[in-house]
Design a protein around this motif. Sequence first.
Motif, PDB file in Angstrom:
ATOM      1  N   GLY A 111       0.358   2.668  -4.187  1.00 46.01           N
ATOM      2  CA  GLY A 111       0.611   1.786  -3.099  1.00 46.01           C
ATOM      3  C   GLY A 111       0.424   1.965  -1.610  1.00 46.01           C
ATOM      4  N   GLN A 112       0.264   3.313  -1.354  1.00 45.65           N
ATOM      5  CA  GLN A 112      -0.178   3.598   0.079  1.00 45.65           C
ATOM      6  C   GLN A 112      -1.600   3.109   0.272  1.00 45.65           C
ATOM      7  OE1 GLN A 112       1.445   4.559   2.857  1.00 45.65           O
ATOM      8  NE2 GLN A 112      -0.150   4.740   4.259  1.00 45.65           N
ATOM      9  N   ALA A 113      -2.440   3.476  -0.647  1.00 49.71           N
ATOM     10  CA  ALA A 113      -3.724   3.132  -0.794  1.00 49.71           C
ATOM     11  C   ALA A 113      -4.100   1.668  -0.543  1.00 49.71           C
ATOM     12  CB  ALA A 113      -4.658   3.602  -1.991  1.00 49.71           C
ATOM     13  N   ALA A 114      -3.184   0.837  -1.291  1.00 47.49           N
ATOM     14  CA  ALA A 114      -3.180  -0.686  -1.116  1.00 47.49           C
ATOM     15  C   ALA A 114      -3.001  -1.118   0.258  1.00 47.49           C
ATOM     16  CB  ALA A 114      -2.005  -1.543  -2.368  1.00 47.49           C
ATOM     17  N   ALA A 160     -12.194   0.592  -6.194  1.00 49.19           N
ATOM     18  CA  ALA A 160     -12.350  -0.025  -4.920  1.00 49.19           C
ATOM     19  C   ALA A 160     -11.038   0.113  -4.011  1.00 49.19           C
ATOM     20  CB  ALA A 160     -12.747  -1.656  -4.994  1.00 49.19           C
ATOM     21  N   VAL A 161      -9.863  -0.035  -4.523  1.00 56.12           N
ATOM     22  CA  VAL A 161      -8.659   0.148  -3.684  1.00 56.12           C
ATOM     23  C   VAL A 161      -8.690   1.439  -2.864  1.00 56.12           C
ATOM     24  CG1 VAL A 161      -6.182   0.383  -3.775  1.00 56.12           C
ATOM     25  CG2 VAL A 161      -7.356  -1.319  -5.112  1.00 56.12           C
ATOM     26  N   LEU A 162      -9.001   2.662  -3.668  1.00 52.45           N
ATOM     27  CA  LEU A 162      -8.956   3.921  -3.300  1.00 52.45           C
ATOM     28  C   LEU A 162     -10.082   4.036  -2.128  1.00 52.45           C
ATOM     29  CD1 LEU A 162      -8.343   6.291  -6.183  1.00 52.45           C
ATOM     30  CD2 LEU A 162      -6.680   5.656  -4.453  1.00 52.45           C
ATOM     31  N   GLU A 163     -11.246   3.571  -2.481  1.00 49.41           N
ATOM     32  CA  GLU A 163     -12.521   3.573  -1.794  1.00 49.41           C
ATOM     33  C   GLU A 163     -12.332   2.852  -0.347  1.00 49.41           C
ATOM     34  OE1 GLU A 163     -15.967   2.733  -3.969  1.00 49.41           O
ATOM     35  OE2 GLU A 163     -15.861   4.484  -4.932  1.00 49.41           O
ATOM     36  N   ASN A 167      -8.971   6.578   2.835  1.00 51.31           N
ATOM     37  CA  ASN A 167      -8.177   7.911   2.894  1.00 51.31           C
ATOM     38  C   ASN A 167      -8.883   9.078   1.928  1.00 51.31           C
ATOM     39  OD1 ASN A 167      -5.960   9.805   2.293  1.00 51.31           O
ATOM     40  ND2 ASN A 167      -4.550   8.272   3.315  1.00 51.31           N
ATOM     41  N   GLU A 168      -9.333   9.934   2.262  1.00 51.91           N
ATOM     42  CA  GLU A 168      -9.945  10.721   1.509  1.00 51.91           C
ATOM     43  C   GLU A 168      -9.054  11.832   0.803  1.00 51.91           C
ATOM     44  OE1 GLU A 168     -12.501  13.368   3.730  1.00 51.91           O
ATOM     45  OE2 GLU A 168     -13.933  11.592   4.045  1.00 51.91           O
ATOM     46  N   LEU A 170      -6.072  10.494  -0.710  1.00 51.58           N
ATOM     47  CA  LEU A 170      -5.734   9.606  -1.934  1.00 51.58           C
ATOM     48  C   LEU A 170      -6.959   9.543  -2.850  1.00 51.58           C
ATOM     49  CD1 LEU A 170      -3.786   6.828   0.023  1.00 51.58           C
ATOM     50  CD2 LEU A 170      -2.996   8.538  -1.481  1.00 51.58           C
ATOM     51  N   GLN A 171      -7.972   9.467  -2.493  1.00 51.64           N
ATOM     52  CA  GLN A 171      -9.289   9.433  -3.332  1.00 51.64           C
ATOM     53  C   GLN A 171      -9.306  10.671  -4.126  1.00 51.64           C
ATOM     54  OE1 GLN A 171     -12.541   8.589  -0.553  1.00 51.64           O
ATOM     55  NE2 GLN A 171     -11.706   6.810   0.265  1.00 51.64           N
ATOM     56  N   HIS A 172      -8.851  11.663  -3.646  1.00 50.09           N
ATOM     57  CA  HIS A 172      -8.821  12.918  -4.322  1.00 50.09           C
ATOM     58  C   HIS A 172      -7.652  13.134  -5.462  1.00 50.09           C
ATOM     59  CE1 HIS A 172      -9.348  17.195  -5.477  1.00 50.09           C
ATOM     60  NE2 HIS A 172      -8.029  17.313  -5.260  1.00 50.09           N
ATOM     61  N   LEU A 173      -6.536  12.635  -4.855  1.00 54.23           N
ATOM     62  CA  LEU A 173      -5.288  12.909  -5.763  1.00 54.23           C
ATOM     63  C   LEU A 173      -5.154  11.630  -6.929  1.00 54.23           C
ATOM     64  CD1 LEU A 173      -2.766  14.105  -3.061  1.00 54.23           C
ATOM     65  CD2 LEU A 173      -3.996  15.248  -4.685  1.00 54.23           C
ATOM     66  N   VAL A 174      -5.401  10.458  -6.581  1.00 51.94           N
ATOM     67  CA  VAL A 174      -4.913   9.404  -7.302  1.00 51.94           C
ATOM     68  C   VAL A 174      -5.569   9.499  -8.627  1.00 51.94           C
ATOM     69  CG1 VAL A 174      -4.926   7.087  -7.696  1.00 51.94           C
ATOM     70  CG2 VAL A 174      -4.090   7.981  -5.569  1.00 51.94           C
ATOM     71  N   PRO A 175      -7.160   9.663  -8.735  1.00 50.05           N
ATOM     72  CA  PRO A 175      -7.764   9.726  -9.818  1.00 50.05           C
ATOM     73  C   PRO A 175      -7.317  10.638 -10.967  1.00 50.05           C
ATOM     74  CG  PRO A 175      -9.293   9.598  -8.245  1.00 50.05           C
ATOM     75  CD  PRO A 175      -8.099   9.874  -7.742  1.00 50.05           C
TER      76      PRO A 175
END
Length: 242
Positions: A111-114, A160-163, A167-168, A170-175
């Motif tokens: 949600g924060q990434a969006a 795409a949402v993460l990229e 936010n690096e 989030l890009q590391h944690l969410v996947p």
Amino acid sequence: MLEQPCPASDPHKGEAIIRSERVRRPRGSVVNVVNRIRADIFEGRMTPGHRLVESELTSALNVSRSTIREALNRLVAEGLVQIEPNRGAWVRRTSRQAMRQMFAVRELLEGQAAREMAEKAPGSPQAIARLRHIRAIEAALDLKADALAFMAANKEFHTAVLELSGNEVLQHLVPQLQFPQFRAAFFCFFSPRISEQSMVDHLAIIDAAIEGDADRAQDAMRAHVRGTANLVLTMGDEFFAP
């Protein structure tokens, strides 16, 4: 928001899919074998609990046993495979409770990434073009004919949402949270009704981001993740660890 129950799950569906496909033979590097097995897990060809037999993998992928062993050890480190002495290896299963907890965390993070994507996208022609491209692809899908195409589009949307959030962290944690959930949700998306609702969610999030409405993008993403959680957590016990 996804609310329909997941259809009756067949743990052998993925095996049927892989048998029906032409065998792909990657080059014999460990990285290629890891990528192939990871893709087969993600795309449902190897389901939770699926046994990974060295001799079968050696023959199917045209590589040595040592390559298979190293690849499996790397997948163990990623949390995708489990190995026990004298019992062999299999695709790791996650407990229902752990899956519920991962969804709760993922809802907040994605949600924060969006939100961050929607805050940045209006100022980036490249971001807007990418979102419109994803929107066009999903809107054109024949959901009744090609569940695998939707799964690929689903992965591209969430990536795409993460990229685009920039936010690096989030890009590391969410996947790490997404992977076992995408794998479990694979069977739900064989229902056109469910995949259609998921697509509607995606389009709403994309539209909010294009318009720069961060609150709406965040709320829509959180509702989307909650809906997916409701689907996955209704799946049969065979998909979860005790």
